[in-house]
Design a protein around this motif. Sequence first.
Motif: not given
Length: 150
Positions: A37-61
């Motif tokens: 279960g999660n209470d994450l928004t679609a945007s938050q899930i997208s960020v988590v998956l992006r960080l998982e796929k691409d690794g660390s990034a800055t907020v601006s990146g």
Amino acid sequence: MSTKRSPIQTGLAWTLAAEMRAVFRKLKLRYREHGSGNDLTASQISVVLRLEKDGSATVSGLARVEGMRPQSMSAIVAPLQESGLVLGVPDPSDGRQTLMSLTPKCLKWLQDGRSARQDWLATTISQKLSVQEQEKLRAAFELLKRLTED
């Protein structure tokens, strides 16, 4: 040799496409129900998956690749940090920047969710489909793979 399709072939393809879209949408919804279960928004899930796929990034990146303003991305990332899913550390190459990365808690959450969904789907397949039907499903997936090949 003509590649023109008959109206019957086009109509069948149209019908199959509509049915596939509806079934895949329903399967996706059911699949999500069986993850952790999660209470994450679609945007938050997208960020988590992006960080998982691409690794660390800055907020601006992250904002750049997600097509939004850095201020909007900050509003998405902040709750992820507060919940302990994302950690910000100073960028070793530019101390003015903060690199966002997934925490071990987040990686475990992702793994647990995927395992739960995989277990649900495997159990559902084995309970609802005979061995012969499972073989037919395997054959159908070979055809689906061909649809996604470049």
